[in-house]
Design a protein around this motif. Structure first.
Motif, short mmCIF file in Angstrom:
data_model
loop_
_atom_site.label_atom_id
_atom_site.label_comp_id
_atom_site.label_asym_id
_atom_site.label_seq_id
_atom_site.Cartn_x
_atom_site.Cartn_y
_atom_site.Cartn_z
N LYS A 90 -33.97 19.07 12.52
CA LYS A 90 -33.59 19.23 11.11
C LYS A 90 -33.99 20.61 10.63
N ASN A 91 -33.46 21.00 9.52
CA ASN A 91 -33.80 22.26 8.88
C ASN A 91 -34.64 21.99 7.65
N LEU A 92 -35.75 22.70 7.54
CA LEU A 92 -36.50 22.72 6.30
C LEU A 92 -35.91 23.85 5.47
N VAL A 93 -35.35 23.54 4.33
CA VAL A 93 -34.67 24.54 3.52
C VAL A 93 -35.55 24.86 2.32
N SER A 94 -35.91 26.14 2.20
CA SER A 94 -36.75 26.56 1.08
C SER A 94 -35.89 26.83 -0.16
N HIS A 95 -36.55 27.20 -1.25
CA HIS A 95 -35.85 27.50 -2.49
C HIS A 95 -34.92 28.71 -2.31
N SER A 96 -35.34 29.66 -1.45
CA SER A 96 -34.51 30.85 -1.21
C SER A 96 -33.46 30.60 -0.12
N ASN A 97 -33.29 29.35 0.26
CA ASN A 97 -32.30 28.91 1.25
C ASN A 97 -32.65 29.42 2.65
N HIS A 98 -33.94 29.68 2.89
CA HIS A 98 -34.41 30.07 4.21
C HIS A 98 -34.60 28.79 5.04
N LYS A 99 -33.94 28.74 6.20
CA LYS A 99 -33.97 27.53 7.02
C LYS A 99 -34.95 27.68 8.17
N THR A 100 -35.84 26.70 8.31
CA THR A 100 -36.81 26.65 9.39
C THR A 100 -36.56 25.37 10.18
N LYS A 101 -36.47 25.50 11.49
CA LYS A 101 -36.19 24.33 12.32
C LYS A 101 -37.42 23.46 12.48
N LYS A 102 -37.20 22.14 12.49
CA LYS A 102 -38.28 21.17 12.62
C LYS A 102 -37.75 19.97 13.38
N LEU A 103 -38.63 19.25 14.05
CA LEU A 103 -38.24 18.03 14.76
C LEU A 103 -38.69 16.81 13.98
N GLN A 104 -37.79 15.84 13.88
CA GLN A 104 -38.14 14.54 13.32
C GLN A 104 -38.29 13.59 14.51
N PHE A 105 -39.50 13.12 14.74
CA PHE A 105 -39.74 12.26 15.89
C PHE A 105 -39.45 10.80 15.56
N VAL A 106 -39.20 10.03 16.60
CA VAL A 106 -38.94 8.60 16.46
C VAL A 106 -40.26 7.90 16.17
N ASN A 107 -40.21 6.84 15.40
CA ASN A 107 -41.40 6.06 15.08
C ASN A 107 -41.69 5.10 16.23
N LEU A 108 -42.37 5.61 17.27
CA LEU A 108 -42.68 4.80 18.44
C LEU A 108 -44.04 4.12 18.28
N GLN A 109 -44.10 2.88 18.70
CA GLN A 109 -45.32 2.08 18.58
C GLN A 109 -45.60 1.40 19.91
N TYR A 110 -46.87 1.29 20.27
CA TYR A 110 -47.27 0.47 21.41
C TYR A 110 -47.44 -0.95 20.91
N LYS A 111 -46.70 -1.89 21.51
CA LYS A 111 -46.75 -3.28 21.06
C LYS A 111 -46.86 -4.21 22.24
N ARG A 112 -47.61 -5.28 22.07
CA ARG A 112 -47.62 -6.40 23.02
C ARG A 112 -46.64 -7.43 22.49
N VAL A 113 -45.59 -7.65 23.26
CA VAL A 113 -44.54 -8.57 22.84
C VAL A 113 -44.54 -9.75 23.79
N TRP A 114 -44.44 -10.96 23.25
CA TRP A 114 -44.42 -12.16 24.08
C TRP A 114 -43.06 -12.28 24.77
N TRP A 115 -43.09 -12.40 26.10
CA TRP A 115 -41.88 -12.56 26.90
C TRP A 115 -41.78 -14.01 27.31
N GLU A 116 -40.85 -14.72 26.73
CA GLU A 116 -40.74 -16.17 26.92
C GLU A 116 -40.39 -16.53 28.36
N ALA A 117 -39.47 -15.80 28.98
CA ALA A 117 -39.05 -16.12 30.35
C ALA A 117 -40.18 -15.89 31.35
N GLY A 118 -40.99 -14.89 31.12
CA GLY A 118 -42.10 -14.58 32.02
C GLY A 118 -43.39 -15.29 31.65
N LYS A 119 -43.42 -15.94 30.51
CA LYS A 119 -44.60 -16.67 30.01
C LYS A 119 -45.84 -15.77 29.94
#
Length: 153
Positions: A90-119
């Motif tokens: 994405k671009n961070l756009v200032s008041h003077s319309n100066h664009k600075t590149k930036k990354l928007q990262f994905v909201n990744l989480q470590y989770k323990r999820v119950w797997w019914e087939a594997g019990k």
């Protein structure tokens, strides 16, 4: 009290089938002439420690031709394996319309999820969007659609 330096007499250390020689001068710079000399003498030169390893003088009858493989640890990328979401530019756009590149990262989480087939619980690193999809459709359906084998994890 005597100090031993790298410029003193060559020190030989034997460890099973290898000999290590400390070079006479300071660390070796590999140029074309020193590469030719090293290949003629049968030395393997290490630039990091300045050691020469010789196979010919310690064990002349054994041929050591194995390669050393170091374990490569996989780098955890910021990509959700279930949805394929990855970072967005994405671009961070200032008041003077100066664009600075930036990354928007994905909201990744470590989770323990119950797997019914594997019990059992399966520890996953997934995006919050994938977590909502798993709650709606089930872990087996989402993993099958993404082509992920849960029995390995």
């Amino acid at each position: 009290m005597a100090l031993i330096t790298a410029s003193s007499a060559p020190a030989t250390v034997q460890a099973s089938a290898l000999c290590f020689f400390r070079p006479q001068s300071s660390p070796i710079s590999l140029k074309s002439s020193s590469k030719e000399n090293a290949s003629e003498l049968g030395f393997v030169t290490s630039q990091l420690s300045g050691l020469k390893i010789s196979y010919d003088q310690c064990a002349p009858s054994s041929n050591i031709s194995s390669t050393i493989k170091f374990p490569i640890q996989p780098v955890a990328r910021r990509i959700c394996p279930f949805t394929g979401k990855k970072s967005n530019r994405k671009n961070l756009v200032s008041h003077s319309n100066h664009k600075t590149k930036k990354l928007q990262f994905v909201n990744l989480q470590y989770k323990r999820v119950w797997w019914e087939a594997g019990k059992r619980f399966v520890k996953l690193r997934l995006s919050t969007k994938a977590l909502k999809t798993i709650e709606k459709n089930g872990l087996d359906a989402v993993a099958k659609k993404a082509g992920i084998d849960l029995s390995k994890k």
